[in-house]
Design a protein around this motif. Structure first.
Motif, PDB file in Angstrom:
ATOM      1  N   GLU A  28       0.833  -1.208   0.000  1.00 49.24           N
ATOM      2  CA  GLU A  28       0.000   0.000   0.000  1.00 49.24           C
ATOM      3  C   GLU A  28       0.865   1.255   0.000  1.00 49.24           C
ATOM      4  O   GLU A  28       0.591   2.226  -0.699  1.00 49.24           O
ATOM      5  N   GLN A  29       1.920   1.223   0.828  1.00 52.91           N
ATOM      6  CA  GLN A  29       2.774   2.404   0.949  1.00 52.91           C
ATOM      7  C   GLN A  29       3.579   2.656  -0.319  1.00 52.91           C
ATOM      8  O   GLN A  29       3.689   3.796  -0.789  1.00 52.91           O
ATOM      9  N   ALA A  32       1.119   3.877  -3.047  1.00 55.61           N
ATOM     10  CA  ALA A  32       0.715   5.276  -2.876  1.00 55.61           C
ATOM     11  C   ALA A  32       1.819   6.218  -3.333  1.00 55.61           C
ATOM     12  O   ALA A  32       1.564   7.188  -4.053  1.00 55.61           O
ATOM     13  N   ALA A  33       3.057   5.919  -2.952  1.00 55.44           N
ATOM     14  CA  ALA A  33       4.172   6.804  -3.303  1.00 55.44           C
ATOM     15  C   ALA A  33       4.358   6.857  -4.821  1.00 55.44           C
ATOM     16  O   ALA A  33       4.582   7.926  -5.396  1.00 55.44           O
ATOM     17  N   ARG A  36       1.478   8.564  -6.852  1.00 55.18           N
ATOM     18  CA  ARG A  36       1.653  10.011  -6.739  1.00 55.18           C
ATOM     19  C   ARG A  36       2.714  10.493  -7.731  1.00 55.18           C
ATOM     20  O   ARG A  36       2.518  11.471  -8.457  1.00 55.18           O
ATOM     21  N   LYS A  62      -9.321   5.433  -5.509  1.00 57.60           N
ATOM     22  CA  LYS A  62      -8.434   5.281  -4.355  1.00 57.60           C
ATOM     23  C   LYS A  62      -7.532   6.502  -4.151  1.00 57.60           C
ATOM     24  O   LYS A  62      -7.254   6.886  -3.024  1.00 57.60           O
ATOM     25  N   TYR A  63      -7.064   7.079  -5.271  1.00 54.96           N
ATOM     26  CA  TYR A  63      -6.060   8.147  -5.135  1.00 54.96           C
ATOM     27  C   TYR A  63      -6.480   9.488  -5.716  1.00 54.96           C
ATOM     28  O   TYR A  63      -5.789  10.476  -5.510  1.00 54.96           O
ATOM     29  N   GLY A  64      -7.585   9.523  -6.477  1.00 57.36           N
ATOM     30  CA  GLY A  64      -7.986  10.778  -7.116  1.00 57.36           C
ATOM     31  C   GLY A  64      -8.420  11.816  -6.089  1.00 57.36           C
ATOM     32  O   GLY A  64      -8.739  11.474  -4.964  1.00 57.36           O
TER      33      GLY A  64
ATOM     34  N   SER B  81       2.475   8.232   4.283  1.00 58.36           N
ATOM     35  CA  SER B  81       1.034   8.343   4.051  1.00 58.36           C
ATOM     36  C   SER B  81       0.657   7.451   2.884  1.00 58.36           C
ATOM     37  O   SER B  81       1.436   7.254   1.966  1.00 58.36           O
ATOM     38  N   THR B  82      -0.534   6.907   2.943  1.00 56.27           N
ATOM     39  CA  THR B  82      -0.975   6.037   1.853  1.00 56.27           C
ATOM     40  C   THR B  82      -2.085   6.737   1.078  1.00 56.27           C
ATOM     41  O   THR B  82      -2.006   7.930   0.841  1.00 56.27           O
ATOM     42  N   SER B  83      -3.091   6.002   0.656  1.00 54.96           N
ATOM     43  CA  SER B  83      -4.156   6.616  -0.131  1.00 54.96           C
ATOM     44  C   SER B  83      -4.986   7.536   0.751  1.00 54.96           C
ATOM     45  O   SER B  83      -4.833   7.561   1.966  1.00 54.96           O
ATOM     46  N   LYS B  84      -5.901   8.269   0.125  1.00 55.15           N
ATOM     47  CA  LYS B  84      -6.756   9.144   0.917  1.00 55.15           C
ATOM     48  C   LYS B  84      -7.590   8.278   1.864  1.00 55.15           C
ATOM     49  O   LYS B  84      -7.913   7.126   1.523  1.00 55.15           O
ATOM     50  N   ARG B  86     -10.219   6.213   3.612  1.00 54.11           N
ATOM     51  CA  ARG B  86     -11.486   5.642   3.152  1.00 54.11           C
ATOM     52  C   ARG B  86     -12.309   5.320   4.393  1.00 54.11           C
ATOM     53  O   ARG B  86     -11.820   5.366   5.497  1.00 54.11           O
TER      54      ARG B  86
END
Lengths: 65, 151
Positions: A28-29, A32-33, A36, A62-64, B81-84, B86
């Protein structure tokens, strides 16, 4: 590989299952990085989704913003 | 049940959701609830540990577990930090903590479930529960915590 199975046999379930959780968290980490970073470099959500093997919609949800 | 939570206890639950998201976990576990409770400085004081120490210990438990199964992540530093955030759901262990805290509050004839009740419910847990593993990793004396909270 031989090394890994020796480790697997010696680990107790609490440790082994925590390791699985830790791998999920790491994924996940790292995801995410790099999502981005890809966005900063102008990748489309579709390109990112294809790279991750998921749909454009799911990566955007998830990231928008 | 949730309407009986004090404001601080409610904030602790919200913080535990943030802690889960921050770590990249999909569900709120008892370990995240413990971190959430530690957002209340009074509870961090009772435990004698702060949030930074607890987060570092969780990261360390992960690294040790990975190493034990033969995975060395080397110099990887979690970006933090990960995703926004939820809407995350509770693990079954975490879901059971709220009614237990309510029972403890009722036992004291308290109308409100406080962070103290949540902490009391959390220190009752035994390993392999994640909160119990974190408390053990932090070297917290749970009997002493119980005495502090009873006083």
């Amino acid at each position: 590989m031989e090394d890994l199975s020796a480790h697997l046999n010696s680990a107790d379930p609490a440790t082994g299952l925590r390791a699985v959780g830790a791998l999920h968290r790491l994924a996940e980490q790292v995801e995410a990085a790099h999502v981005r970073l890809a966005r900063e470099q102008g990748w489309s959500w579709e390109q990112i989704g294809d790279a991750l093997g998921v749909s454009r919609q799911s990566v955007h949800a998830k990231y928008g913003k | 049940m949730f309407e009986r939570l004090s404001d601080t206890a409610r904030e602790a639950i919200t913080s535990s959701a943030d802690e889960a998201a921050r770590r990249g976990d999909r569900r709120i576990g008892t370990d995240h609830l413990l971190l959430g409770v530690m957002h209340d400085p009074a509870m961090a004081g009772v435990l004698g540990r702060d949030l930074r120490q607890a987060r570092a210990e969780l990261a360390d438990l992960d690294l040790r577990a990975l190493k034990a199964v033969g995975i060395d992540v080397g110099s990887f530093q979690p970006p933090g930090s990960t995703s926004k955030p939820r809407r995350s759901s509770f693990s079954s262990g975490a879901r059971a903590v709220i009614p237990r805290a309510l029972a403890l509050a009722t036992g004291e004839r308290s109308r409100r479930i406080t962070t103290g009740h949540l902490l009391l419910a959390l220190i009752e847990l035994a390993e392999p529960d994640p909160a119990a593993a974190l408390l053990a990793g932090l070297g917290v004396d749970t009997a002493e915590v119980r005495r502090c909270l009873a006083a």
